[in-house]
Design an enzyme around this catalytic site. Sequence first.
Site, PDB file in Angstrom:
ATOM      1  CG  ASP A 360       3.997   7.104  -4.486  1.00 52.06           C
ATOM      2  OD1 ASP A 360       4.009   6.571  -3.356  1.00 52.06           O
ATOM      3  OD2 ASP A 360       3.013   7.731  -4.929  1.00 52.06           O
ATOM      4  CG  ASP A 361       6.692   5.016   0.407  1.00 49.02           C
ATOM      5  OD1 ASP A 361       7.779   5.398   0.842  1.00 49.02           O
ATOM      6  OD2 ASP A 361       5.839   4.435   1.098  1.00 49.02           O
ATOM      7  CE  LYS A 470       0.249   9.549  -3.646  1.00 47.30           C
ATOM      8  NZ  LYS A 470       0.323   8.352  -4.466  1.00 47.30           N
ATOM      9  CG  ASP A 472       0.340   8.770   1.413  1.00 43.33           C
ATOM     10  OD1 ASP A 472      -0.815   8.754   1.877  1.00 43.33           O
ATOM     11  OD2 ASP A 472       0.835   7.827   0.779  1.00 43.33           O
ATOM     12  CG  MET A 473      -1.873  11.449   7.545  1.00 46.78           C
ATOM     13  SD  MET A 473      -3.216  10.468   8.208  1.00 46.78           S
ATOM     14  CE  MET A 473      -3.390  11.194   9.805  1.00 46.78           C
ATOM     15  CG  ASN A 474      -0.065   5.799   3.918  1.00 49.52           C
ATOM     16  OD1 ASN A 474      -1.071   5.499   3.301  1.00 49.52           O
ATOM     17  ND2 ASN A 474       0.991   6.347   3.344  1.00 49.52           N
ATOM     18  CB  CYS A 520      -2.411  11.310  -0.811  1.00 56.79           C
ATOM     19  SG  CYS A 520      -2.314   9.516  -0.804  1.00 56.79           S
ATOM     20  CG  ASP A 542      -4.313   3.772  -1.888  1.00 52.41           C
ATOM     21  OD1 ASP A 542      -3.910   4.755  -2.535  1.00 52.41           O
ATOM     22  OD2 ASP A 542      -3.849   3.456  -0.779  1.00 52.41           O
TER      23      ASP A 542
END
Length: 728
Positions: A360-361, A470, A472-474, A520, A542
């Site tokens: 992940d991140d 994955k 993502d867009m936060n 995500c 989450d």
Amino acid sequence: MRRFAILFCLVFTMACSTFAQIQFDAARKVWLITTPHSSYAMGVGPSGELQHLYWGGPLWRIEDVPAAQQRQDISSFDPHQMIENEEYPGWGGPRYYETALKITRADGDRDLVLHYADQHVEGDELEITLKDIHDDIQVTLHYRVYPETGIISRSSTIRNGTQQKITVNSAQSATWYMPRVGGYRLSYLSGRWAAESLLNLEPIQEGMKVLESRTGHTGHNLNPWFAIDPGNAAEEHGRVWFGALAWSGNWRITVEQTPYQQVRVTGGFNTFDFAYVLKPGESLETPAFYGGYSDHGFGEASRLLDRLELADIEPHGLKARPRPVLYNSWEATEFNVSEAGQKTLADKASKLGVEMFVVDDGWFGKRNNDHAGLGDWVVNPQKFPNGLNGLIQYVNGLGMDFGLWVEPEMVNPDSDLYRAHPDWVMNFPGRPRSELRNQLVLNFARDDVKDYIFQVLDKLATDYNIRYFKWDMNRTFAEPGWPEVAPDEQPELWVKYVRNLYDIMARLRAKHPKLEIESCSGGGGRVDLGILRYVDEFWTSDNTEAFDRLRIQEGFSQAYAPKLMSAWVTDVPNMNGRSTPLEFRFLVAMQGALGIGANLNKWTEEDAQLATKMIALYKRIRETVQFGNLYRLLSPRTNDTTANEYVSQDGKEAVLFAFRHSQEYSTLPPVIYFEGLNAHAVYRLESIDGKILNKESEVSGAYLMQSGLQLALKGDFDSTAVLLHRIQ
Ligand code: DGJ
């Protein structure tokens, strides 16, 4: 289905396509679209406007459908236009409801009245062209029929055939009409970060309810799905009309009840801050708005949508492999990733039976926390001294696929990318740039930004054996300025951003056909049928706390197939400070695409043994869960027990999941009435833990559906699963 089609071909010779779903009565200008599940009819009224005539259960005789009529004005305050159900009304004349299209011509004229011009049927597709009564402004309405589910996809193409520029102020995909019976109820999904897709039901009353996103992405707060029933539908009975909009940017669905008791649903691009300039000859296409009808309640409505998603929208369709069991270390390590640490986790994950290992991140740039590094998609050499290949080869050697987290749409101001290209983020020059999670949004509407990001992701997918991103867009958008284009074209960013996002994903998939993508957005912020054309699953939320998840998953399952619902088993205490048993957490997550997000370094030998057993069980049932039919038997909203049943496509296997949340007053365990079984078949019951009270191991479908099964669930957070194998 064939017989149905052939019957039509014999009876109707006009426009009889392969499956003959679309009939056109040219003399009366009436269309009837029919599938085994539903029918939909339209007609041209005496003055030329296209009117909606019918949407509901299947009809077979086009003569039964009365031609469109012009109504009388009721008063000077109630013009006939407000009483007729125009299929795609332009804003012009006396129309005060939510119109489907509103434009402004360069000379200031804003009146638009759309009349029928032409039609074209080909196979399962119908196109009807409307034209303004004065100018060459054309709208082509696209209807694509999916005979297996009765679902129709509707969208429109707006074309400026005039010599002057026009600005589109509102462009909707479709307006849907319910039969005029009144007393309807609306179901929709709402929530926020870590509490997405919670189901709401409320009466529809006069006035307008707006479901929308203004945040640039689909959003955590409302999801572009609706269902409408006459107030008496239940899971497995009653009439339900439903729809889902395929758009991952600012969207809007209005649910309106007019003073004439007409319920109408209009959806498309959000009108908020919307403007789209069409120069002479240019056109604008709206997103698809899918609509369907079920006369077997909300359960069938969901199953029809699930089928459509898997068969016709998801990239690999029904040929997709079942979702692999994945491990993701985000909740275990957060940004503290390293080759050594990930290898230790990979060893443990592979022993449990995990099939995909995801980093992940935190693997790139100076990404040691959320303050720096976003945008710098180069492997951090301190964390991964052998590059990513050191880890990937190790993971592959353990027999697992490798997946990688990316957040391509964002930059931290503290990043090399932002320092090199501060103009690449959306901004209004000279004004503040609002940071959320210390990050800014790249302007994906710019083609140079799009091409750069494609090249970055393409390089990652080419250089490494990456099976899955994955994506993502936060954060939500703010200051959506695009100073490089003319001021009146700047609001086009809302639309062009999403188109370019889709384009990057489409190009990546075309170049790397085995690549899979998870959508995500800080959990379930980008879950919709638009992005589903490019991704294989959604990160649901989450919030991985198992009890909260039951309601999140219940809402999600209204609109999206279980296979698309990524669900992890994580550590406790979790959100709300709640602790639930590991078996409960597994069974909750096994109702979708199972993943593990726990810190395996902290698991006891006993935990690992249970996990190994549950993962092996999941692999036995996942075809049924991911590709089967879901029946929601008991809702966590209304019971102290949740129960969901999945029946395989061929009807030979089924699995029941049941969860008791909080027994009170020593109440007896609930009886579970099955659905969707063959009454005449006999099933062998396989309980995973002996929590069945009536212990006959071979039982008929009739008995399971009529008399039900008694489960020995007690106390708080008890759970079980029962497998059914058809033996006769
Ligand atoms: C939000 C996602 O939903 C999480 O699963 C995780 O990937 C974090 N972002 C990482 O920053």
